[in-house]
Each structure stands twice: as C-alpha cells, then as structure tokens.
Design a protein around this motif. Structure first.
Motif, PDB file in Angstrom:
ATOM      1  N   GLY A  15     -33.699  14.152 -34.424  1.00 22.78           N
ATOM      2  CA  GLY A  15     -34.320  15.475 -34.470  1.00 22.78           C
ATOM      3  C   GLY A  15     -33.531  16.444 -35.321  1.00 22.78           C
ATOM      4  N   ASP A  56     -37.217  17.551 -31.542  1.00 30.24           N
ATOM      5  CA  ASP A  56     -37.770  16.505 -32.428  1.00 30.24           C
ATOM      6  C   ASP A  56     -39.263  16.685 -32.683  1.00 30.24           C
ATOM      7  OD1 ASP A  56     -38.999  15.659 -30.103  1.00 30.24           O
ATOM      8  OD2 ASP A  56     -38.215  13.606 -30.186  1.00 30.24           O
ATOM      9  N   HIS A 110     -40.060  14.227 -25.751  1.00 29.64           N
ATOM     10  CA  HIS A 110     -41.152  14.449 -24.806  1.00 29.64           C
ATOM     11  C   HIS A 110     -41.161  13.380 -23.697  1.00 29.64           C
ATOM     12  CE1 HIS A 110     -45.210  14.917 -23.275  1.00 29.64           C
ATOM     13  NE2 HIS A 110     -45.486  13.685 -23.652  1.00 29.64           N
ATOM     14  N   LYS A 111     -40.970  12.147 -24.125  1.00 28.63           N
ATOM     15  CA  LYS A 111     -41.008  11.025 -23.184  1.00 28.63           C
ATOM     16  C   LYS A 111     -39.748  11.004 -22.310  1.00 28.63           C
ATOM     17  CE  LYS A 111     -42.183   6.112 -23.098  1.00 28.63           C
ATOM     18  NZ  LYS A 111     -42.567   6.227 -21.693  1.00 28.63           N
ATOM     19  N   ARG A 127     -49.312  20.907 -32.181  1.00 32.93           N
ATOM     20  CA  ARG A 127     -49.578  19.947 -31.091  1.00 32.93           C
ATOM     21  C   ARG A 127     -50.908  20.234 -30.396  1.00 32.93           C
ATOM     22  NH1 ARG A 127     -43.933  20.533 -30.728  1.00 32.93           N
ATOM     23  NH2 ARG A 127     -44.232  22.363 -29.409  1.00 32.93           N
ATOM     24  N   VAL A 153     -31.885   9.314 -29.776  1.00 36.29           N
ATOM     25  CA  VAL A 153     -32.853  10.359 -30.126  1.00 36.29           C
ATOM     26  C   VAL A 153     -32.590  10.826 -31.555  1.00 36.29           C
ATOM     27  CG1 VAL A 153     -33.203  11.210 -27.763  1.00 36.29           C
ATOM     28  CG2 VAL A 153     -31.419  12.232 -29.184  1.00 36.29           C
ATOM     29  N   LYS A 194     -35.635   4.670 -31.350  1.00 30.03           N
ATOM     30  CA  LYS A 194     -35.534   6.042 -30.846  1.00 30.03           C
ATOM     31  C   LYS A 194     -36.541   6.313 -29.736  1.00 30.03           C
ATOM     32  CE  LYS A 194     -38.918   8.169 -33.842  1.00 30.03           C
ATOM     33  NZ  LYS A 194     -39.231   8.772 -35.117  1.00 30.03           N
ATOM     34  N   THR A 195     -36.181   7.237 -28.867  1.00 25.31           N
ATOM     35  CA  THR A 195     -37.115   7.691 -27.845  1.00 25.31           C
ATOM     36  C   THR A 195     -37.471   9.136 -28.164  1.00 25.31           C
ATOM     37  OG1 THR A 195     -35.903   6.357 -26.247  1.00 25.31           O
ATOM     38  CG2 THR A 195     -37.505   7.907 -25.356  1.00 25.31           C
ATOM     39  N   ARG A 196     -38.758   9.459 -28.082  1.00 29.17           N
ATOM     40  CA  ARG A 196     -39.174  10.834 -28.320  1.00 29.17           C
ATOM     41  C   ARG A 196     -38.742  11.704 -27.138  1.00 29.17           C
ATOM     42  NH1 ARG A 196     -41.217  13.010 -32.843  1.00 29.17           N
ATOM     43  NH2 ARG A 196     -43.417  13.337 -32.329  1.00 29.17           N
ATOM     44  N   SER A 240     -41.727  16.572 -30.711  1.00 25.59           N
ATOM     45  CA  SER A 240     -42.663  15.920 -29.790  1.00 25.59           C
ATOM     46  C   SER A 240     -43.087  16.843 -28.663  1.00 25.59           C
ATOM     47  CB  SER A 240     -42.032  14.649 -29.203  1.00 25.59           C
ATOM     48  OG  SER A 240     -40.899  14.993 -28.434  1.00 25.59           O
ATOM     49  N   CYS A 241     -42.292  17.876 -28.416  1.00 20.37           N
ATOM     50  CA  CYS A 241     -42.631  18.871 -27.394  1.00 20.37           C
ATOM     51  C   CYS A 241     -41.871  20.149 -27.691  1.00 20.37           C
ATOM     52  CB  CYS A 241     -42.295  18.353 -25.992  1.00 20.37           C
ATOM     53  SG  CYS A 241     -40.561  17.962 -25.768  1.00 20.37           S
TER      54      CYS A 241
END
Ligand code: ATP
Ligand code: MN
Length: 452
Positions: free
Chosen positions: A22, A40, A6-7, A135, A20, A2-4, A42-43
C-alpha cells in the motif's frame, strides 16, 4: 501472496504472518520504533504498522518514509492495545517500493478542497473521500447488474458510435476520420457521432428478447456547465416489451430502492464517511427514500402547483415549458419532500418516440425527481402504433427513410413497450452527497476540461 487490508480487518487472523502492500499515509516515530499508517485502497481504514529498529533498514529507509511512498510489509498481526483499532501489524520486513518526495508530493496531510483535487485527477483517488467514491461507484455498478440479472433482464451492448442522430440534434459529438476533420461520411457511408443514448437500439432488442438493459457511456456536447452535467457520462437504460408507463414507473422505483438498500448494507464504512463529512443526515435521507412511496403528479398538476405557490422563479412558469431545475427541486424538496414522479408532459417538449396520450397534447413520459438533485431518470412508454409514430417523425422533421429500421419494429409484431434512462453519476451524487458531479466520475469531461 498479499492480503488486502479490507480482508485483514474483517477476518482478523491474529497471530498469523501476512504480507500487505500500500501507500504510506502517515509516519510517527517514538523511541526505537515507528507507527506507519498504510492504506491500500481496498477500504477506507488504514492498517497500523509497528516497525522497530530491529529492522535492518530502519534508520536508512523506514525513518525516511513520507506520505505517498509505496511499501510492501510483512509481519505478524496482533491485537492492538490502542483505541480505535482492533489489530496492528508488527513488521518483520518493510520494503520501500517507491518513494514520494515530500517537498513536491501534492497530497499533504491537511484537507484539500475538491476544486484543488480536480486539478489532480491522477492523484485524487488516494484521498479518503475520492477513494470512497470510487468504491461506492463500483458497488453501485455491480448492484445495477445484479438488480437486472435477478429479474431476468438481458444486457445488451448498444453502440458508442451511432448513425441515428435524431435524439441529440445539436448535442452530438461528431466522429471524424484522421486529421482531415471530415465527418466519418466516407467511413460509414453517412455521418456518425458518439451516442447520446442507447435507447433506440435497446428497443430493437426489447422487441426480440423482452426485458433488456444497456449500461454504458454516453456523450453530449451540450455546453451546460452545471454541477449535474458532464460531456461524458454513464447511463443505465432498461427497455421492456409488453410494458406500459405504470410498469415502467414501478421498475424505476423498485430499482432506486434496491440500489440504495444494497449500498447501505455493503458500503457501511464509506457511507458513514459521507454522512459525517459530506452531507450530514445522508443516511437518514437514503433510508427515507427506501421507506416511502414515491409521490406522483402529472405535468399539468405540477404546473398548477408551481403557479399557485406564490414563489418567484427565475424562469417564468406556464403550461408547455420545459421545467427547470429550480421548478423540479421546489416540487421534490419543498412540496413533496421525497422522490417525485412527474408524468404526461406536453408532446412539444419531448422526443418523437414517446407515446401520444388520448388528449392529443401530452405524451406518456415520466421523470423521476430527487430532492437535492432534480431529474435523475427520464423515461416513457414508446409509441408502438405505426401511423402515430410516423406522423410524429414527419412533424419533427426526421428523415423517415433513415429510420425505416425503427419503423419496422412497429410494422412487424409491434407491442407496447417502455423504458427509461438513469444517469449513473447523478445516482452516485445522490448516494454520496457530493455536490458536484465532477467528483463522482474518475475523469470528468466538461466544457473546457478533460485532464488525463
Ligand atoms: P437534464 O434536463 O437534467 O439535462 P435530460 O432531460 O437531458 O436531463 P435525458 O435525456 O432524459 O436527460 O437523460 C436521462 C438521464 O441521464 C437524466 O435523467 C440524467 O440522470 C442523465 N443525464 C442527462 N444529461 C446528463 C449529463 N449531461 N450529465 C450527466 N447526466 C446526465
Ligand atoms: Mn439535458
């Protein structure tokens, strides 16, 4: 893998296939396809997913997705024609991992009050504001370590269970064994409690390693149900050997400015949310703190200012009082309009370990007061002279034999040394603009309340 999100939003790998994961924030259907907003954690930003009826579970599952469901989604990242977002994901696979019954899921689309969310400490991190707080808190914690490590400070893990109860007289949670409710007397050979501060132990290490800090949980059984007190909170306590009060104040000011600068550069999106919805003008306030020198005033001058202000306070002002929040806030918000360092408090209202000034009445203490918060830091130069320390301990009614280890630090190779305690939650409060401290710690413990 998976890719976050945010990235993804940062790198924007257009044309690539990504996975992804979430939770669904919203679903909107139009002819033959649906828009899903996925978050998810991350942001702050959601990722928009386009899911169409070519997906084999489109009608059976995708069109049933509701707020709070968890999903794994694969697809191709494309530029988005829509306003307010650069990219969107065209799904080739939508797997429903966990459903969330819309009849009972408590976090619906409307905005909930923070009081309501406090009853849901297990679900509230899924909201925009509490996710952003988490965060920002994480980044601030990282930044605290970075600040000290860059300066060569050594981190010391001071104990959570302590037998040095002198500081917290009356405010300490006692540690007992088993169900008998007996104080842990039998276990440690003497009564023990949860630490109210790691300072005394940090001093031990400062007098061996020079510059040290401890950053850990502290506990106070004080029954103060305010918007700035918790029964369990985190404290950052640097302790420096060969350092006087002036050096101590300098470190405190540098540290606060460093932390604020870092958070504004590394948490821009979350900070913009706070600036817009939580405290209007927050970013300007923080930038102001970074740009200006902190004001300085002695306790005696502060009392004079309060007396001559003509203002009526709930707690009457007089030399010797422990300044109340209303006094502290008047000084920092109305008189100086910026962070204020108050020094040289009467010895009678401060602990025994603070260094006695030559006037014999005041001690080398310093509190940093912030507009809107009041006290955020309390510190002092410590009494390094054996005789002076011993007589203050006797005066304070402390059993000197119990603290012979503390006196040893003055018996052998004593040096002037200083340190302070910064309440981490008060810092997070100041940085996020949250009015109640219960919103800036994941699981608040206050009188009558400790959910989860
Ligand atoms: P206050 O007067 O606000 O109760 P204090 O004088 O008891 O603070 P210290 O013992 O000097 O505070 O502790 C150092 C720092 O720890 C404070 O400046 C504050 O930032 C933080 N702090 C103290 N008590 C609490 C609490 N109950 N909850 C959260 N933070 C706290
Ligand atoms: Mn207190």
């Amino acid at each position: 893998m998976k890719t976050r999100i945010h990235k993804l939003l940062k790198d924007k790998p257009i044309g690539q296939n990504v996975l992804v994961t979430g939770w669904v924030r919203t679903r909107r259907d139009t002819g033959g396809f649906s828009f899903l907003d996925i978050n998810d954690g991350s942001c702050l930003a959601n990722l928009q997913i386009i899911a169409d009826d070519k997906l084999k579970n489109y009608n059976t599952e995708v069109k049933q997705l509701s707020t709070g469901c968890s999903v794994r989604i694969e697809g191709e990242l494309k530029e988005s024609p829509a306003k307010g977002q650069d990219v969107e994901l065209h799904a080739t696979m939508v797997e429903v991992v966990g459903t969330a019954d819309p009849e009972t899921y408590p976090l619906q689309k409307k905005r909930h009050s923070f009081e309501f969310l406090r009853e849901l400490s297990h679900l509230r991190p899924r909201t925009n504001a509490l996710g952003a707080v988490a965060r920002v808190r994480s980044r601030l914690g990282f930044s605290v370590h970075q600040f000290f490590q860059e300066r060569g400070f050594i981190q010391v893990h001071t104990p959570i269970i302590t037998t040095s109860d002198c500081e917290g007289a009356g405010e300490m949670f006692q540690v007992t064994t088993g169900q008998s409710g007996n104080v842990a007397e039998h276990f440690f050979g003497k009564p023990a409690g949860l630490t109210v501060s790691g300072q005394l132990q940090a001093e031990v290490y400062a007098l061996a390693l020079g510059d040290v800090y401890t950053f850990g949980p502290t506990f106070r059984a004080e029954n103060s149900n305010t918007s700035r007190h918790l029964a369990e909170f985190w404290m950052i306590e640097p302790e420096m050997a060969f350092c006087d009060l002036a050096g101590n104040i300098q470190l405190a000011e540098e540290m606060l400015k460093y932390l604020l600068t870092d958070i504004m550069t590394h948490c821009e999106e979350d900070m913009a949310l706070f600036d817009k919805f939580i405290e209007k003008g927050l970013l300007k306030k923080l930038a102001g703190v970074v740009e200006q020198d902190f004001a300085r005033i002695s306790y005696t001058e502060a009392i004079d200012r309060l007396l001559s202000s003509g203002k009526k306070f709930d707690f009457p002002v007089q030399w010797g009082i422990d300044m109340q929040s209303e006094h502290e806030r008047y000084l920092s918000e109305e008189v100086f309009k910026r962070p204020l360092v108050v020094t040289d408090y009467p010895s009678g209202i401060k602990p025994f370990y603070m260094r006695l000034n030559d006037d014999g009445k005041t001690v080398a203490a310093m509190d940093v007061l912030l507009p809107g918060i009041g006290e955020i830091i309390g510190g002092s130069q410590r009494e390094e002279r054996f005789d002076a320390l011993k007589s203050r301990m006797v005066e304070a009614g402390i059993e000197v034999e119990q603290y012979s280890w503390y006196l040893d630090l003055r018996r052998y190779g004593s040096v002037p040394h200083s340190g302070f305690g910064l309440g981490f939650e008060r810092l997070v409060q100041f940085v996020t603009g949250m009015t109640n401290i219960r919103e800036v710690i994941p699981f608040p413990r206050t009188p009558g309340s400790a959910p989860c």
